[in-house]
Write an enzyme that holds these catalytic residues in place. Structure first.
Site, short mmCIF file in Angstrom:
data_model
loop_
_atom_site.label_atom_id
_atom_site.label_comp_id
_atom_site.label_asym_id
_atom_site.label_seq_id
_atom_site.Cartn_x
_atom_site.Cartn_y
_atom_site.Cartn_z
N SER A 137 5.23 -6.83 4.31
CA SER A 137 4.13 -6.67 3.35
C SER A 137 4.61 -5.78 2.22
CB SER A 137 2.92 -6.03 4.04
OG SER A 137 1.93 -5.65 3.12
N TYR A 150 -1.60 1.27 8.76
CA TYR A 150 -1.01 -0.07 8.63
C TYR A 150 0.26 -0.02 7.80
CZ TYR A 150 -0.51 -4.93 7.05
OH TYR A 150 -0.02 -6.18 6.75
#
Length: 244
Positions: A137, A150
């Site tokens: 990501s 996260y």
């Protein structure tokens, strides 16, 4: 190393929805022969099974369970393309009392899940001269306050991916690190990204990046902004030879 998906056998974790499901569609559109749908609940893949018939095989896996991952690898020794897509995200402030438990859960899936999967499939990928695709990501490079845990897990996963690129590369296995920005999946919508690009953008990018022999993929407009700023560092440090 350039890699064509045509005629290959793929395995996609978390294949029942979102980016994982889009990857399955993109693979078949580009000539993949068979896809293993590796999910917690195989019944959740019924629409894909109805669409592709015996070209897909749904198998159970829990990436937090080493025995489960090893059993999956034992039953899928024909895999050429391993896509480690399974992941979770908690929207939580680092000042929240839930931050520690969120971090532990995200690391167990997003980081240790990658390690378990890569280790279990290493011999198969070496034997088949295959590829590992890891869904990371832009959060591996930029931390957002309410997604701190996260982001930390994705930064760790990206670090592990770099190590896997080196060590699997010695065995003739290619590695692709995928860094999407916000995508309009259930996960993305839970973080408020309703108007983000669709998962098909990531899926199509993966096929193109494999064919180009790339290590990094920044598939969507926001990700490409990160890529533009990161490119020099990636070329000279991440992909550079620091031994000389």
């Amino acid at each position: 190393m350039r890699y064509s998906v045509k005629g290959k056998v793929a395995l996609v974790t978390g294949a029942n929805r979102g980016i994982g499901k889009a990857i399955v569609d993109a693979f078949f559109a580009h000539g993949v022969e068979k896809v293993y749908l590796a999910v917690r609940n195989p019944e959740s893949t019924q629409d894909l099974q109805a669409k592709y018939g015996d070209k897909v095989v749904a198998l159970p896996v829990d990436v937090t369970d080493e025995a489960s991952v090893k059993a999956l690898a034992e039953h899928t020794r024909d895999v050429d393309i391993l896509v480690n897509n399974a992941g979770i995200m908690k929207v939580v402030s680092p000042l929240s009392e839930d931050a520690e438990s969120a971090l532990q859960e995200e690391f167990n899936v997003n980081v240790f899940g990658l390690l378990r999967t890569a280790q279990a499939f290493a011999d198969t990928l070496e034997a088949n001269k295959g590829v590992l695709v890891q869904l990371n990501s832009i959060a591996s490079m930029k931390t957002f306050g309410d997604m701190t845990t996260y982001c930390a897990s994705k930064a760790a996963a990206y670090s592990v991916t770099q190590g896997l690129r080196e060590k699997l590369g010695e065995k003739g296995v290619s590695v692709l690190s995928v860094h999407p920005g916000p995508i309009a999946t259930d996960m993305g919508k839970s973080a408020g990204f309703d108007e983000a690009p669709g998962a098909e953008t990531v899926a199509a990018g993966i096929v193109e990046a494999l064919e180009a022999g790339d290590f990094h993929l920044f598939p969507d407009p926001m990700a490409k902004q990160i890529e533009a700023a990161y490119q020099s560092y990636a070329d000279n440090i991440i992909l550079g030879d620091l031994s000389v």
